[in-house]
Design a protein around this motif. Structure first.
Motif, PDB file in Angstrom:
ATOM      1  N   VAL A 162     -10.993 -35.916 -14.871  1.00 54.29           N
ATOM      2  CA  VAL A 162      -9.998 -35.644 -15.057  1.00 54.29           C
ATOM      3  C   VAL A 162     -10.172 -34.256 -14.581  1.00 54.29           C
ATOM      4  N   LEU A 163     -11.023 -33.341 -15.826  1.00 55.81           N
ATOM      5  CA  LEU A 163     -11.802 -31.939 -15.417  1.00 55.81           C
ATOM      6  C   LEU A 163     -12.534 -31.691 -14.202  1.00 55.81           C
ATOM      7  N   LYS A 164     -13.833 -32.759 -13.722  1.00 58.26           N
ATOM      8  CA  LYS A 164     -14.463 -32.318 -12.730  1.00 58.26           C
ATOM      9  C   LYS A 164     -13.502 -32.307 -11.482  1.00 58.26           C
ATOM     10  N   LEU A 165     -12.252 -33.411 -11.269  1.00 63.96           N
ATOM     11  CA  LEU A 165     -11.149 -33.284 -10.215  1.00 63.96           C
ATOM     12  C   LEU A 165     -10.572 -32.302 -10.546  1.00 63.96           C
ATOM     13  N   GLY A 166      -9.734 -31.133 -11.455  1.00 63.67           N
ATOM     14  CA  GLY A 166      -9.177 -30.138 -11.428  1.00 63.67           C
ATOM     15  C   GLY A 166      -9.893 -28.936 -11.144  1.00 63.67           C
ATOM     16  N   ASN A 167     -11.460 -29.343 -11.219  1.00 61.78           N
ATOM     17  CA  ASN A 167     -12.120 -28.574 -11.559  1.00 61.78           C
ATOM     18  C   ASN A 167     -12.067 -28.887  -9.804  1.00 61.78           C
ATOM     19  N   ASP A 168     -12.388 -28.737  -8.812  1.00 55.38           N
ATOM     20  CA  ASP A 168     -12.887 -28.810  -7.538  1.00 55.38           C
ATOM     21  C   ASP A 168     -11.424 -28.865  -6.767  1.00 55.38           C
ATOM     22  N   PHE A 169     -10.271 -29.543  -7.282  1.00 57.42           N
ATOM     23  CA  PHE A 169      -8.702 -28.882  -6.599  1.00 57.42           C
ATOM     24  C   PHE A 169      -9.074 -27.881  -6.944  1.00 57.42           C
ATOM     25  N   LEU A 170      -8.590 -26.797  -8.031  1.00 55.94           N
ATOM     26  CA  LEU A 170      -8.331 -25.058  -8.239  1.00 55.94           C
ATOM     27  C   LEU A 170      -8.931 -24.802  -7.541  1.00 55.94           C
ATOM     28  N   SER A 171     -10.639 -24.721  -7.292  1.00 58.47           N
ATOM     29  CA  SER A 171     -11.090 -24.338  -6.566  1.00 58.47           C
ATOM     30  C   SER A 171     -11.418 -24.099  -5.143  1.00 58.47           C
ATOM     31  N   LYS A 172     -10.438 -25.132  -4.653  1.00 65.65           N
ATOM     32  CA  LYS A 172     -10.276 -25.051  -3.081  1.00 65.65           C
ATOM     33  C   LYS A 172      -8.998 -24.675  -2.400  1.00 65.65           C
ATOM     34  N   ASN A 173      -8.383 -24.446  -3.558  1.00 68.02           N
ATOM     35  CA  ASN A 173      -6.298 -24.125  -3.483  1.00 68.02           C
ATOM     36  C   ASN A 173      -6.117 -22.945  -4.387  1.00 68.02           C
ATOM     37  N   GLU A 174      -6.311 -21.579  -4.226  1.00 70.25           N
ATOM     38  CA  GLU A 174      -6.626 -20.478  -4.825  1.00 70.25           C
ATOM     39  C   GLU A 174      -5.646 -19.727  -4.975  1.00 70.25           C
ATOM     40  N   ASP A 175      -4.551 -20.430  -3.934  1.00 76.37           N
ATOM     41  CA  ASP A 175      -3.207 -19.661  -3.612  1.00 76.37           C
ATOM     42  C   ASP A 175      -2.238 -20.494  -4.574  1.00 76.37           C
ATOM     43  N   LEU A 176      -2.532 -22.328  -5.177  1.00 78.59           N
ATOM     44  CA  LEU A 176      -2.135 -22.370  -5.420  1.00 78.59           C
ATOM     45  C   LEU A 176      -0.750 -21.702  -6.600  1.00 78.59           C
ATOM     46  N   CYS A 177       0.381 -22.785  -6.086  1.00 76.44           N
ATOM     47  CA  CYS A 177       1.574 -22.328  -6.964  1.00 76.44           C
ATOM     48  C   CYS A 177       1.181 -22.329  -8.071  1.00 76.44           C
ATOM     49  N   PRO A 178       2.557 -21.209  -9.698  1.00 76.69           N
ATOM     50  CA  PRO A 178       1.928 -20.915 -11.013  1.00 76.69           C
ATOM     51  C   PRO A 178       2.198 -22.632 -11.454  1.00 76.69           C
ATOM     52  N   SER A 179       3.232 -23.564 -10.885  1.00 79.43           N
ATOM     53  CA  SER A 179       3.541 -24.924 -11.762  1.00 79.43           C
ATOM     54  C   SER A 179       2.220 -26.095 -11.202  1.00 79.43           C
ATOM     55  N   MET A 180       2.055 -25.561 -10.060  1.00 77.71           N
ATOM     56  CA  MET A 180       1.582 -26.776 -10.603  1.00 77.71           C
ATOM     57  C   MET A 180      -0.605 -26.494 -11.181  1.00 77.71           C
ATOM     58  N   ALA A 181      -0.570 -24.908 -11.035  1.00 79.28           N
ATOM     59  CA  ALA A 181      -1.588 -24.990 -11.413  1.00 79.28           C
ATOM     60  C   ALA A 181      -1.382 -24.808 -13.051  1.00 79.28           C
ATOM     61  N   LYS A 182      -0.490 -24.791 -13.683  1.00 74.81           N
ATOM     62  CA  LYS A 182       0.081 -24.970 -15.133  1.00 74.81           C
ATOM     63  C   LYS A 182      -0.628 -26.903 -15.497  1.00 74.81           C
TER      64      LYS A 182
END
Length: 366
Positions: A162-182
């Motif tokens: 889960v940590l790896k998936l999330g890290n990869d996802f966040l690094s590829k989506n820097e403009d992610l909406c706040p609710s998704m990032a939260k």
């Protein structure tokens, strides 16, 4: 099922040294019971034609009627060894131990039309085993260290993925909406807490016998949903329906319960069969505590493998095409025993698997 009309079969069953009974309806009507079974039940022939629940209310309280009804519904045979059961005679209740089988008898459409119940009283050997176990030293240090390493490497995979998936996802989506990032940061927090719980619990399991586990009231309806979401992230490609029934709270070690449920949910998803796959989870109150039942329609476990599937690094012979180590079910068994509970697995190839977890506790605690 007309047992009484078949005198040849009846004579064989009557002469059998093994206690035998037959139920011929989903309401568990007793169609037949030989003298061996009547002796175990402390009953006579007047019970024939009546339901098990009507004749033996204590078997309802202890969960045996629920197991039988599930065998009738699923067509999956249930077997267990050295199972405790209270035999009631008048106002006196005696605890005995039995090896028994509820064998589903299926028609050509694989529907259950009778259950063959066989049993053996193993009380004396069970008590001797308990006495011997009390005198036996804990596992050797080398084995405990091997088990510690295997357990950690196996159970840390889910939260780490889960940590790896999330890290990869966040690094590829820097403009992610706040609710998704939260939401992802919340997933990170849960995974880190689970990693800490796994390490603490695994270390605790490897302490000397007698270490007391910590208990707390666990809101299982909330926790199971969280654990399912974690498994979904780890097996995002698998499609499975989750059917949740009544989920009683548990008074137990929370980190141990997490590891148990995460392993069993993950196994059901991993060994699902694709279209129409489901995992049903529900709980039951019985006299001695609470039982959780996992039922799936996955690939099943070969009958020859059922007796050894709970051993360390032993997997079903039909699962070689699916990645895995075989540690999970063995760990579940250890954790259940650590909490003075037990696990029973029933399965049939192409039909599915039923896992029953017994958590001993006073129902009032929950």
């Amino acid at each position: 099922m007309m047992i009484a009309d078949d005198s040849f079969l009846l004579s064989i069953l009557n002469d059998s040294p093994q206690a035998t009974a037959i139920y011929n309806s989903g309401e568990l009507h007793i169609a037949y019971a030989n003298q061996g079974m009547l002796d175990i039940w402390c009953a006579d022939q007047s019970i024939i034609g009546k339901t098990l629940c009507e004749c033996f209310p204590n078997f309802v309280e202890e969960g045996f009627s629920s197991i039988l009804k599930n065998v009738w519904k699923t067509g999956i045979t249930f077997r267990t060894t050295a199972e405790p059961a209270n035999i009631v005679v008048g106002s006196r209740k005696t605890k005995r131990y039995f090896d028994f089988e509820y064998k589903a008898i299926l028609d050509q459409d694989r529907k259950c039309f009778a259950i063959l119940h066989t049993a053996s009283d193993v009380t004396e050997s069970k008590l001797a085993h308990i006495r011997m176990k009390r005198q036996t030293d804990e596992l050797s240090l080398s084995y405990k260290l091997d088990r510690l390493a295997s357990t950690l490497s196996h159970d840390l995979k889910n939260p780490l993925s889960v940590l790896k998936l999330g890290n990869d996802f966040l690094s590829k989506n820097e403009d992610l909406c706040p609710s998704m990032a939260k939401q992802w940061y919340k997933n990170f927090t849960n995974s880190i807490q689970n990693i800490e719980a796994i390490i603490n619990q695994t270390l605790q399991l490897n302490k000397v016998r007698g270490a007391k586990n910590s208990s707390e009231i666990i809101a299982m309806d909330k926790k199971i949903s969280e654990w399912i979401n974690e498994v979904k992230l780890s097996f995002s490609e698998q499609q499975i329906e989750y059917r949740l029934g009544h989920l009683y709270p548990l008074n137990a070690d929370s980190s141990a319960v997490y590891q148990i449920f995460a392993n069993l949910i993950g196994n059901a998803v991993k060994y699902s069969t694709g279209t129409g796959a489901y995992l049903s989870i529900h709980s039951e109150e019985i006299e001695q505590g609470i039982v959780y039942v996992f039922e799936d329609n996955g690939i099943g476990i070969p009958e020859d493998d059922l007796t050894k599937i709970l051993l360390l690094q032993i997997r079903g012979s039909n699962s070689s095409h699916i990645a895995g180590t075989g540690i999970g079910l063995s760990l579940v068994k250890d954790l259940m025993e650590f909490m003075d509970g037990n696990i029973n697995i029933s399965s049939a190839l192409g039909i599915g698997t039923v896992v029953r977890l017994f958590f001993p506790q006073s129902v009032e605690d929950c």
